[in-house]
Design an enzyme around this catalytic site. Structure first.
Site, PDB file in Angstrom:
ATOM      1  N   LYS A   1      53.092  -4.360 -75.212  1.00  0.00           N
ATOM      2  CA  LYS A   1      53.472  -4.808 -76.572  1.00  0.00           C
ATOM      3  C   LYS A   1      52.335  -4.515 -77.551  1.00  0.00           C
ATOM      4  O   LYS A   1      52.570  -4.069 -78.672  1.00  0.00           O
ATOM      5  CB  LYS A   1      53.801  -6.304 -76.583  1.00  0.00           C
ATOM      6  CG  LYS A   1      55.094  -6.703 -75.912  1.00  0.00           C
ATOM      7  CD  LYS A   1      56.348  -6.136 -76.550  1.00  0.00           C
ATOM      8  CE  LYS A   1      56.666  -6.716 -77.906  1.00  0.00           C
ATOM      9  NZ  LYS A   1      57.989  -6.238 -78.402  1.00  0.00           N
TER      10      LYS A   1
ATOM     11  N   THR B   1      54.807 -10.191 -80.124  1.00  0.00           N
ATOM     12  CA  THR B   1      54.562 -11.473 -79.459  1.00  0.00           C
ATOM     13  C   THR B   1      53.124 -11.951 -79.683  1.00  0.00           C
ATOM     14  O   THR B   1      52.230 -11.134 -79.905  1.00  0.00           O
ATOM     15  CB  THR B   1      54.813 -11.324 -77.936  1.00  0.00           C
ATOM     16  OG1 THR B   1      54.286 -12.450 -77.245  1.00  0.00           O
ATOM     17  CG2 THR B   1      54.137 -10.084 -77.371  1.00  0.00           C
ATOM     18  N   ASP B   2      52.929 -13.250 -79.579  1.00  0.00           N
ATOM     19  CA  ASP B   2      51.558 -13.787 -79.678  1.00  0.00           C
ATOM     20  C   ASP B   2      50.719 -13.407 -78.449  1.00  0.00           C
ATOM     21  O   ASP B   2      49.490 -13.525 -78.466  1.00  0.00           O
ATOM     22  CB  ASP B   2      51.580 -15.314 -79.866  1.00  0.00           C
ATOM     23  CG  ASP B   2      52.243 -16.075 -78.717  1.00  0.00           C
ATOM     24  OD1 ASP B   2      52.797 -15.427 -77.802  1.00  0.00           O
ATOM     25  OD2 ASP B   2      52.222 -17.323 -78.743  1.00  0.00           O
ATOM     26  N   GLU B   3      51.381 -12.936 -77.377  1.00  0.00           N
ATOM     27  CA  GLU B   3      50.644 -12.656 -76.140  1.00  0.00           C
ATOM     28  C   GLU B   3      49.662 -11.489 -76.310  1.00  0.00           C
ATOM     29  O   GLU B   3      48.746 -11.332 -75.503  1.00  0.00           O
ATOM     30  CB  GLU B   3      51.621 -12.417 -74.983  1.00  0.00           C
ATOM     31  CG  GLU B   3      52.564 -13.600 -74.836  1.00  0.00           C
ATOM     32  CD  GLU B   3      53.379 -13.628 -73.557  1.00  0.00           C
ATOM     33  OE1 GLU B   3      52.983 -13.011 -72.567  1.00  0.00           O
ATOM     34  OE2 GLU B   3      54.435 -14.297 -73.563  1.00  0.00           O
TER      35      GLU B   3
ATOM     36  N   TYR C   1      52.744  -6.717 -69.539  1.00  0.00           N
ATOM     37  CA  TYR C   1      53.694  -6.929 -70.640  1.00  0.00           C
ATOM     38  C   TYR C   1      52.977  -6.933 -71.984  1.00  0.00           C
ATOM     39  O   TYR C   1      53.324  -6.172 -72.904  1.00  0.00           O
ATOM     40  CB  TYR C   1      54.460  -8.250 -70.433  1.00  0.00           C
ATOM     41  CG  TYR C   1      55.153  -8.764 -71.698  1.00  0.00           C
ATOM     42  CD1 TYR C   1      56.170  -8.027 -72.301  1.00  0.00           C
ATOM     43  CD2 TYR C   1      54.786  -9.984 -72.279  1.00  0.00           C
ATOM     44  CE1 TYR C   1      56.802  -8.493 -73.456  1.00  0.00           C
ATOM     45  CE2 TYR C   1      55.409 -10.449 -73.422  1.00  0.00           C
ATOM     46  CZ  TYR C   1      56.417  -9.707 -74.016  1.00  0.00           C
ATOM     47  OH  TYR C   1      57.034 -10.160 -75.163  1.00  0.00           O
TER      48      TYR C   1
END
Ligand code: NAD
Ligand code: TYD
Length: 350
Positions: free
Chosen positions: A160, A131-133, A156
């Site tokens: 990741k 994810t870009d997060e 989260y």
């Protein structure tokens, strides 16, 4: 011929990836390993149940023995790894579950890939979906590129990010062929109604309050889920081993503006008075540590692999809303049961 293990294939993005691979690549055998947590739903895969190149296995990616058996039984030569705990709000209330699935689960798969492939890594691939997060939060300007430093800010994204690091470490240390993609926010059919867009579509339909966190000024970059699935197909076949590709929609929206678009389209589709759904907007306490802005620079995948999003947002959001309005049974099955308990705890709204 390939034997591909897809993890998390009963979830939102996973089901679109599984359907695309099963239908478009009849010469590949697709094994879908999914634990069927609250987010996994076999209804999402009804249309491919009978395909001879598809098999579903209910199980946990953290189960070392099961993962070993699957690799051996099916001579797995590729993994497309999507299984994860994926909702930021849930990671705030239960970070341990996120560390277990997202980190230990990924490590379990990687380690089995190492055991099975180390002597002959040719034509093998461990494709990790991220994810870009992991890049943290942007200010008013700038975009995330593949070289942006990791700066995860929620449990989260921290989990990741950790899984991404393990994937790179297994490539560097054990020569496991890997590729990673980091994608922006997805939307579209089959998304669990805890995420912004399906939650709001569902609440508008039921005339329930629309809980906007903070001032609604946070910005996300939205990509239609089938475009993400197509990007995964492209990277799987053309991506360079050891590389990372960012995937995004070139489509930034401030939450409140996006919500107003959803309200407008829903008023039209439900033949309600103009402005009726907007009245449901309710500003609530902000999410803890709420990332301000995500935005992806997807130049690399576009230039090197020729992928671009195909849908304009206006078309994508109409298609999404139509899908939810046509699939009321799907939604009804989900929002009975545990969902109500989660919803009441999270929002404390009627
Ligand atoms: P989702 O929550 O809808 O689905 C996750 C799936 O994984 C479910 O089917 C669930 O049953 C399964 N799963 C969970 N724990 C498992 C375990 N221990 N063993 C086996 N299966 C398990 O998630 P999603 O939105 O489809 O996201 C899929 C992947 O894409 C995730 O890795 C996520 O980090 C990544 N991603 C998501 C987005 C997004 O906007 N949704 C954006 C970028 C990247
Ligand atoms: P979400 O769909 O949870 O994705 P993410 O946090 O991974 O980007 O949320 C998208 C944006 O919408 C995010 O800024 C948080 C906001 N949001 C609300 O304002 N209200 C809600 O009820 C939810 C679920 C999200």
């Amino acid at each position: 011929m390939k034997n591909i293990l897809i993890t998390g294939g009963a979830g939102f993005i996973g089901c679109h990836v599984v359907k695309l691979f099963v239908k478009n690549h009849p010469d590949y055998k697709i094994i879908n390993l999914d634990k069927l947590t609250y987010a996994g739903n076999l209804e999402n895969l009804k249309e491919i149940e009978g395909y001879s190149n598809y098999e579903f296995i209910k199980g946990d990616i953290c189960d070392i023995d099961l993962v070993k058996d699957i690799f051996e039984k099916y001579s797995i030569d590729s993994v497309i790894h999507l299984a994860a705990e994926s909702h930021v709000d849930r990671s705030i209330t239960n970070p341990f579950e996120f560390a277990q699935t997202n980190i230990i689960g990924t490590l379990t798969l990687l380690n089995q890939a190492k055991i099975s492939w180390q002597d002959n890594p040719k034509d093998k691939l461990f494709y990790h979906i991220s994810t870009d997060e992991v890049y943290g939060s942007l200010g008013d300007s700038g975009l995330f590129t593949e070289t942006t430093h990791y700066d995860p800010k929620s449990p989260y994204s921290a989990a990741k990010a950790s899984s991404d690091h393990f994937v790179r470490a297994y490539h560097n240390t054990f020569n496991i062929p890997v590729v990673i993609t980091n994608c922006s926010n997805n939307y579209g059919p089959n998304q669990f109604p805890e995420k912004l867009i399906p939650l709001f579509i569902n609440n508008i339909q039921q005339k329930k309050p629309l809980p906007v966190y903070g001032k609604g000024e946070n910005i996300r970059d939205w990509l239609y889920v089938e475009d993400h699935a197509k990007a995964i197909d492209v990277v799987f076949h053309k991506g360079k081993v050891g590389e990372t590709y960012n995937i995004g929609g070139f489509n930034e929206w401030k939450n409140i503006d996006l919500i107003k678009v959803i309200c407008k389209v829903m008023d039209k589709k439900l033949c309600r008075e103009k402005g009726e759904s907007e009245k449901l907007i309710t500003y609530v306490k902000d999410r803890a540590g709420h990332d301000m802005r995500y935005a992806i620079d997807a130049t690399k995948i576009s230039k090197e692999l020729g992928w671009k999003p195909s849908l304009q947002f206006e078309e994508g959001i109409e298609k999404t809303i139509d899908w939810y309005l046509e699939n009321t049974e799907w939604l009804k099955n989900i929002i009975s049961g545990d969902y109500q308990e989660y919803y009441n705890k999270q929002y404390n709204l009627r």
